[in-house]
Motif scaffolding. Structure first.
Motif, PDB file in Angstrom:
ATOM      1  N   LEU A 171       0.868  -1.169   0.000  1.00 37.21           N
ATOM      2  CA  LEU A 171       0.000   0.000   0.000  1.00 37.21           C
ATOM      3  C   LEU A 171       0.904   1.218   0.000  1.00 37.21           C
ATOM      4  CD1 LEU A 171      -2.888   1.005   0.061  1.00 37.21           C
ATOM      5  CD2 LEU A 171      -2.861   0.852   2.544  1.00 37.21           C
ATOM      6  N   PHE A 172       1.019   1.850  -1.157  1.00 37.84           N
ATOM      7  CA  PHE A 172       1.927   2.987  -1.336  1.00 37.84           C
ATOM      8  C   PHE A 172       3.343   2.646  -0.892  1.00 37.84           C
ATOM      9  CE2 PHE A 172      -2.152   5.452  -0.645  1.00 37.84           C
ATOM     10  CZ  PHE A 172      -2.356   5.697  -1.992  1.00 37.84           C
ATOM     11  N   GLY A 173       3.805   1.451  -1.274  1.00 40.34           N
ATOM     12  CA  GLY A 173       5.186   1.054  -1.006  1.00 40.34           C
ATOM     13  C   GLY A 173       5.397   0.325   0.304  1.00 40.34           C
ATOM     14  N   LYS A 174       4.386   0.254   1.161  1.00 35.69           N
ATOM     15  CA  LYS A 174       4.483  -0.482   2.424  1.00 35.69           C
ATOM     16  C   LYS A 174       3.736  -1.804   2.304  1.00 35.69           C
ATOM     17  CE  LYS A 174       6.751   2.114   5.417  1.00 35.69           C
ATOM     18  NZ  LYS A 174       7.952   1.636   6.125  1.00 35.69           N
ATOM     19  N   ARG A 175       4.371  -2.907   2.723  1.00 31.91           N
ATOM     20  CA  ARG A 175       3.665  -4.183   2.666  1.00 31.91           C
ATOM     21  C   ARG A 175       2.400  -4.085   3.506  1.00 31.91           C
ATOM     22  NH1 ARG A 175       6.089 -10.207   2.276  1.00 31.91           N
ATOM     23  NH2 ARG A 175       4.232 -11.403   2.840  1.00 31.91           N
ATOM     24  N   PHE A 176       1.293  -4.531   2.916  1.00 31.71           N
ATOM     25  CA  PHE A 176       0.004  -4.366   3.586  1.00 31.71           C
ATOM     26  C   PHE A 176      -0.656  -5.732   3.787  1.00 31.71           C
ATOM     27  CE2 PHE A 176      -4.571  -2.840   3.298  1.00 31.71           C
ATOM     28  CZ  PHE A 176      -4.602  -2.415   4.605  1.00 31.71           C
ATOM     29  N   LEU A 177      -1.494  -6.189   2.844  1.00 28.10           N
ATOM     30  CA  LEU A 177      -2.140  -7.492   2.980  1.00 28.10           C
ATOM     31  C   LEU A 177      -1.276  -8.618   2.427  1.00 28.10           C
ATOM     32  CD1 LEU A 177      -5.872  -6.711   2.125  1.00 28.10           C
ATOM     33  CD2 LEU A 177      -4.733  -6.714   4.339  1.00 28.10           C
ATOM     34  N   GLY A 178      -0.189  -8.261   1.746  1.00 25.17           N
ATOM     35  CA  GLY A 178       0.785  -9.250   1.298  1.00 25.17           C
ATOM     36  C   GLY A 178       0.149 -10.438   0.599  1.00 25.17           C
ATOM     37  N   LYS A 179       0.484 -11.630   1.096  1.00 26.95           N
ATOM     38  CA  LYS A 179      -0.067 -12.867   0.533  1.00 26.95           C
ATOM     39  C   LYS A 179      -0.966 -13.551   1.554  1.00 26.95           C
ATOM     40  CE  LYS A 179       2.284 -15.376  -2.364  1.00 26.95           C
ATOM     41  NZ  LYS A 179       1.658 -14.950  -3.630  1.00 26.95           N
ATOM     42  N   GLY A 180      -1.781 -12.748   2.228  1.00 30.47           N
ATOM     43  CA  GLY A 180      -2.735 -13.297   3.191  1.00 30.47           C
ATOM     44  C   GLY A 180      -3.881 -14.005   2.502  1.00 30.47           C
ATOM     45  N   ASP A 232      -2.284 -17.478  -5.548  1.00 32.96           N
ATOM     46  CA  ASP A 232      -1.709 -18.806  -5.777  1.00 32.96           C
ATOM     47  C   ASP A 232      -2.517 -19.823  -4.968  1.00 32.96           C
ATOM     48  OD1 ASP A 232      -0.245 -21.178  -5.668  1.00 32.96           O
ATOM     49  OD2 ASP A 232       1.701 -20.170  -5.578  1.00 32.96           O
ATOM     50  N   ASP A 233      -3.333 -20.620  -5.651  1.00 38.04           N
ATOM     51  CA  ASP A 233      -4.257 -21.515  -4.943  1.00 38.04           C
ATOM     52  C   ASP A 233      -3.551 -22.549  -4.078  1.00 38.04           C
ATOM     53  OD1 ASP A 233      -6.657 -20.411  -5.469  1.00 38.04           O
ATOM     54  OD2 ASP A 233      -7.427 -22.016  -6.728  1.00 38.04           O
ATOM     55  N   ASP A 234      -2.404 -23.050  -4.528  1.00 39.99           N
ATOM     56  CA  ASP A 234      -1.671 -24.042  -3.726  1.00 39.99           C
ATOM     57  C   ASP A 234      -1.174 -23.428  -2.420  1.00 39.99           C
ATOM     58  OD1 ASP A 234      -2.084 -26.020  -5.592  1.00 39.99           O
ATOM     59  OD2 ASP A 234      -0.182 -25.672  -6.642  1.00 39.99           O
ATOM     60  N   HIS A 235      -0.602 -22.236  -2.521  1.00 37.44           N
ATOM     61  CA  HIS A 235      -0.111 -21.541  -1.328  1.00 37.44           C
ATOM     62  C   HIS A 235      -1.274 -21.149  -0.424  1.00 37.44           C
ATOM     63  CE1 HIS A 235       1.629 -18.091   0.986  1.00 37.44           C
ATOM     64  NE2 HIS A 235       2.648 -18.922   1.044  1.00 37.44           N
ATOM     65  N   TRP A 236      -2.370 -20.688  -1.055  1.00 40.97           N
ATOM     66  CA  TRP A 236      -3.549 -20.316  -0.278  1.00 40.97           C
ATOM     67  C   TRP A 236      -4.110 -21.525   0.473  1.00 40.97           C
ATOM     68  CZ3 TRP A 236      -8.370 -22.497  -0.749  1.00 40.97           C
ATOM     69  CH2 TRP A 236      -9.381 -21.907   0.018  1.00 40.97           C
ATOM     70  N   TYR A 237      -4.144 -22.680  -0.189  1.00 42.87           N
ATOM     71  CA  TYR A 237      -4.722 -23.873   0.432  1.00 42.87           C
ATOM     72  C   TYR A 237      -3.946 -24.267   1.693  1.00 42.87           C
ATOM     73  CZ  TYR A 237      -6.496 -28.595   1.095  1.00 42.87           C
ATOM     74  OH  TYR A 237      -7.061 -29.717   1.638  1.00 42.87           O
ATOM     75  N   LYS A 238      -2.628 -24.128   1.641  1.00 37.50           N
ATOM     76  CA  LYS A 238      -1.822 -24.442   2.825  1.00 37.50           C
ATOM     77  C   LYS A 238      -2.186 -23.506   3.972  1.00 37.50           C
ATOM     78  CE  LYS A 238       2.929 -24.615   4.570  1.00 37.50           C
ATOM     79  NZ  LYS A 238       4.366 -24.399   4.267  1.00 37.50           N
ATOM     80  N   GLN A 239      -2.352 -22.219   3.642  1.00 38.71           N
ATOM     81  CA  GLN A 239      -2.762 -21.252   4.674  1.00 38.71           C
ATOM     82  C   GLN A 239      -4.133 -21.607   5.238  1.00 38.71           C
ATOM     83  OE1 GLN A 239      -1.989 -16.993   4.425  1.00 38.71           O
ATOM     84  NE2 GLN A 239      -1.665 -17.298   2.233  1.00 38.71           N
TER      85      GLN A 239
END
Length: 512
Positions: free
Chosen positions: A127-136, A142-149
């Protein structure tokens, strides 16, 4: 004389360099224009409104539609009525579809073949250069990464676990009732949206992270302002990511960056402290964070930055959407006396005068469930979602080339006559257990494997708060309040639902 020659050579060289750079930029611009023309040729068979310009496409119309935090989905609804259930929107070289047919909703939201649109959700990584929601959970395309989460998070949001959290819902809701009683006694108007924001943030902080913010006690915590600022930043950033390079926006951008940094810094401290306590074998709160850390340990390595992404996601999604739903519900009920009468009859029958609402009571509040669902139909805080269509397909008879994002709006479909008869009428009967189900026309929490993890949490909390409110108070909008909607990344009532508060009983404590 020699100096003059050198100067002449420098000037001549600079002139040639300028000419070469100009030609290069002109060539790049011409190549880009050709690419935009190619995109037009590829997608222009799809219906859609006339473009405002060759390069900008529909951007000027969209910019006008959102000015003053107006709801972009109202423009989508108008275009849907004009151009049909599948149409295109052009912005520069990008083309998006807006799709509003039940079969397509079923196909693209229910199937794991279609991931979230990476362009749209990658914008929220920073968000304007600051990591915000990232890969939450919300933004991970990425469905594979999301599924692990999701596998790690699921136990903390199971009904069995949330059943044990009803006590916190009651505790924080009681704090709200006490504040409203004070307002009733002093006959002071109260901004219900602000109050709901405080109570829902108190709940998610306690249930998820063991934090006691006590915002209703006039705590000076900066969290509410930080969350509100970040949401306004999200709305601005999605519409124009280049805002950060415009000097007249720098003050706002700095405030948004500082707010995002505050949330991440707090989350980091919270997670690190909990890990230390667990490592030392000390007693830990039985909250969502503890459950997630235990699940993560069983699953193996889990990125701390992603865990922090989800801290921010829970704080914002777990608070903002429920507060907005409650606010819209109260706003609508102020003009629905017959519905309030039925609600109070049910609450009085199920809850009576007791102050502690238990898990079994929540399940018996069936008409309240209908009212909350109808509120989400007309006023969905999260109005839509987007999916990526990688391959050529056909939607409603229209050939769709692959490599395009599709927007699915529950706001649009919730206000369409073909989906809901008399759609602007607030009618909880649509969600009666015996009524026809609105299959694939209603998805305020999305659908399928990427549906909202926290929807059960949210609706249990909303029921507890609304039941107590109906049990004890009568609310009336103060003169001048409107029913307008404001879009700041999520939908909220524009005027804050400022109400006068009156006790249903003499002292709001059950003594008539």
């Amino acid at each position: 004389m020699g100096n003059m020659s050198v100067l002449y050579f420098v000037v001549q060289f600079a002139g040639y360099a300028f000419l070469l750079v100009s030609l290069l930029l002109l060539g790049i611009f011409a190549a880009y224009c050709l690419y935009v023309h190619y995109i037009h040729l590829k997608f222009d068979h799809i219906p859609g409104p006339p473009r405002d310009s060759f390069l900008l496409g529909h951007a000027p119309a969209l910019d006008k539609a959102v000015k003053g935090y107006k709801v972009i989905h109202d423009k989508f609804l108008k275009w849907t009525e004009t151009y049909g259930p599948v149409y295109r929107v052009n912005v520069l070289h990008r083309v998006m579809l807006v799709v509003s047919c039940a079969d397509a909703v079923k196909e693209y939201l229910m199937s794991p073949k279609y991931p979230k649109d990476p362009y749209t959700y990658d914008l929220l990584f920073n968000l304007f250069g600051k990591r915000f929601l990232g890969k939450g959970l919300v933004t991970d395309a990425d469905d594979d990464h999301w599924y692990k989460q999701r596998r790690i998070m699921d136990p903390a949001f199971s009904r069995m676990f949330l059943k044990g959290m009803v006590g916190v819902f009651n505790e924080k809701a009681e704090c709200l009732m006490e504040k409203l009683e004070e307002k009733a006694e002093s006959q002071s108007p109260v901004g219900m949206h602000f109050m709901f924001n405080c109570v829902t943030l108190d709940v998610i902080a306690k249930v998820a992270f063991g934090m006691d913010l006590n915002l209703l006690d006039d705590s000076e915590t900066p969290f509410p302002h930080a969350i509100s600022t970040c949401l306004k930043g999200v709305a601005q950033y999605i519409r124009n990511p280049y805002t950060m390079y415009m000097p007249w926006h720098w003050k706002f951008v700095k405030e948004v960056r500082n707010s995002a940094e505050l949330l991440r810094k707090t989350g980091k401290e919270c997670i690190e402290n909990r890990k230390r306590i667990i490592k030392n074998g000390e007693e830990v709160p039985d909250d969502i964070l503890t459950q997630i850390l235990k699940s993560a340990e069983q699953e193996g390595d889990y990125d701390d930055e992603v865990m922090l992404d989800n801290f921010i996601t829970f704080f914002i999604a777990g608070q903002e959407t429920t507060a907005n739903q409650l606010s819209f519900t109260v706003m609508e009920l102020t003009k629905q006396p017959e519905i309030i009468k039925k609600l109070r009859f049910e609450v009085d029958d199920v809850i009576g005068s007791k102050r502690e609402i238990n898990y079994e009571d929540i399940g018996k509040l069936t008409y309240l469930s209908q009212v909350l669902k109808e509120s989400l139909r007309l006023y969905p805080p999260a109005p839509g979602t987007a999916r990526w269509i990688p391959k050529d397909t056909v939607i409603e008879g229209v050939q769709i080339p692959g490599g395009i994002a599709a927007i699915f709006s529950t706001y649009v479909m919730g206000r369409m006559e073909k989906c809901f008869k008399d759609p602007l009428k607030f009618d909880p009967g649509r969600f009666h257990p015996d009524a026809p189900k609105p299959y694939y026309c209603y998805f305020p929490f999305a659908l399928g494997h990427r549906s909202c993890l926290g929807q059960t949490f949210s609706q249990m909390e909303a029921k507890v708060v609304m039941a107590k409110l109906l049990q004890r108070f009568e609310l009336k909008l103060v003169p001048g309040q409107t029913f307008e909607i404001m879009d700041t990344g999520s939908l909220r009532p524009r005027d804050g639902v400022v109400c006068t508060v009156k006790c249903r009983v003499a002292d709001c404590k059950g003594n008539t």
